[in-house]
Design an enzyme around this catalytic site. Structure first.
Site, PDB file in Angstrom:
ATOM      1  N   GLU A 137       0.802  -1.217   0.000  1.00  0.00           N
ATOM      2  CA  GLU A 137       0.000   0.000   0.000  1.00  0.00           C
ATOM      3  C   GLU A 137       0.838   1.272   0.000  1.00  0.00           C
ATOM      4  O   GLU A 137       0.489   2.245  -0.678  1.00  0.00           O
ATOM      5  CB  GLU A 137      -0.946   0.007   1.206  1.00  0.00           C
ATOM      6  CG  GLU A 137      -2.047  -1.045   1.146  1.00  0.00           C
ATOM      7  CD  GLU A 137      -3.004  -0.825   0.001  1.00  0.00           C
ATOM      8  OE1 GLU A 137      -3.179   0.328  -0.447  1.00  0.00           O
ATOM      9  OE2 GLU A 137      -3.599  -1.820  -0.482  1.00  0.00           O
ATOM     10  N   SER A 138       1.913   1.290   0.755  1.00  0.00           N
ATOM     11  CA  SER A 138       2.657   2.555   0.863  1.00  0.00           C
ATOM     12  C   SER A 138       4.163   2.372   0.981  1.00  0.00           C
ATOM     13  O   SER A 138       4.862   3.288   1.420  1.00  0.00           O
ATOM     14  CB  SER A 138       2.163   3.346   2.084  1.00  0.00           C
ATOM     15  OG  SER A 138       2.453   2.658   3.294  1.00  0.00           O
TER      16      SER A 138
END
Length: 411
Positions: A137-138
């Site tokens: 996700e990040s």
């Protein structure tokens, strides 16, 4: 860059002088909408006037976002997928992405071992799975999250094709600001309004974000402990089964049809084994899994690795509705904890079709009575097995994946 500018100009009709001059008027309409529509809803949810004003102080419409329908313009059906190429599923597992997520994930496993262990004790979700999602996700918080969430959700709530959805998310973002989990200026989001390191939409933040550090806030922007605890809580609330794995790579003999794929065609894992499905590692399926349900997953049909997955795999899909996403998370998690290697099965030379080509095939299959899950140009499991059933019915070897050679027959 020139192509992108021309595309934006055409899709938003913003290159004409008349529309350009009207931007100020649209901005005023936006500010009026905030007062007339957004503020009353926010107030009913307990948002203070001070929080509301701070959130929108100096906020201007973001005209660069996709799918906008400015006031007075006519919404048209977007054609952005018409000539999008559908590539091989193997591209999702490129060397850089897998190795990067694995190597940094191992560092994070050591650095945040206590927080990961605490989250696993509370929820039953293994630390390696939390790390897999966090990395995807990040980049474990290393990817820049650039946007002001109130500008993004304000713009999309005011004039997006799905304005009602984004309006609700805007109200949720205001509630988050009111609760004081993070200073308003630090509430950064993606271009779609997803927040922080776990990339929660605001409504999901309100449901699943939790305090992992003990400071009574759920700061998923700046706190790794809160990020870890929140991802684990999300998966637990979506039904993660403690003690079960996500799945196993397997070898599927020719006698087992690829049309048996899907979460609605589960069997006891012992039954799959009795049919000749074996783990590529050579190990037997774990004894505690044998009587429990497993599901066949063949994301490239016969042209790629195959898996027997558990219900936990579909919990991962609740985070992002993609077989490849869930598979990436499980695979990277295994590599982080166990030092697992690449999949034994090799991704074949598939893909290269346009999504519009796949959509034509899907509509043809629908006319023949198949449930393909919608003619969206993406070969999900319903499309894959429908192709396999069509192939078997027509005396072809079932590959369960769209191929160029099918285009003439499936129109």
């Amino acid at each position: 860059m020139v192509i992108r500018i021309l595309t934006v100009c055409l899709s938003l009709l913003l290159c004409s002088p008349a529309v350009a001059q009207n931007k100020a008027a649209v901005q005023r309409q936006f500010e009026g909408w905030l007062e007339r529509v957004v503020w009353p809803q926010a107030k009913r949810k307990g948002v203070s006037r001070g929080t509301f004003e701070r959130a929108f102080d100096g906020v201007q419409l973001n005209w660069d976002l996709p799918d906008l329908v400015p006031p007075g313009s006519k919404a048209t059906t977007p054609k952005r997928q018409r000539q999008a190429e559908f590539g091989s599923p193997g591209k999702y597992f490129n060397r850089g992405s897998v190795d990067g997520a694995t190597s940094v994930g191992r560092q994070m496993a050591q650095r945040h071992g206590a927080a990961l262990a605490a989250a696993e004790r509370r929820t039953g979700v293994p630390g390696r799975i939390i790390l897999g999602i966090w990395g995807r996700e990040s980049g474990y918080g290393r990817v820049k999250i650039p946007h002001n969430v109130f500008q993004i959700l304000g713009t999309k709530g005011f004039m997006d094709r799905r304005a009602a959805y984004f309006e609700g998310e805007l109200i949720a973002a205001l509630q988050i600001a009111e609760e004081g989990h993070v200073p308003g200026g630090a509430m950064r989001s993606s271009w779609a309004g997803a927040l922080g390191q776990p990339q929660f939409m605001p409504s999901n933040f309100l449901k699943y974000a939790v305090d992992g550090s003990g400071d009574r806030r759920a700061d998923i922007w700046q706190s790794e402990a809160d990020t870890i605890a929140s991802i684990a809580n999300y998966l637990a609330k979506h039904g993660w089964v403690k003690g079960r794995d996500w799945g196993f790579e397997v070898s599927v003999p020719a006698s087992v049809s690829c049309t048996l794929e899907g979460p609605d065609q589960g069997k006891a894992i012992s039954k799959w084994a009795a049919m000749g499905v074996t783990r590529v590692s050579g190990k037997p399926f774990p004894a505690h899994e044998a009587r429990k349900q497993g599901f066949l997953l063949m994301p490239a049909g016969r042209s790629g690795p195959a898996f027997i997955v558990t219900p936990n795999f579909y919990v991962l899909k609740d985070y992002n509705t993609s077989d490849l996403y869930a598979l990436f998370v499980g695979h990277v998690g295994d590599r982080i904890q166990y030092g697992s290697k690449d999949f034994a099965g090799r991704w074949g030379n598939v893909g290269g079709l346009y999504r519009s080509d796949v959509a034509v095939m899907q509509r043809a299959l629908e006319r023949q009575g198949h449930d393909v899950g919608g003619a969206d140009g993406l070969p999900g499991y319903k499309t894959r097995r429908s192709i396999g059933r069509w192939q078997e019915k027509n005396g072809r070897a079932a590959t369960c994946f769209p191929e160029s050679s099918m285009k003439a027959a499936l129109r």
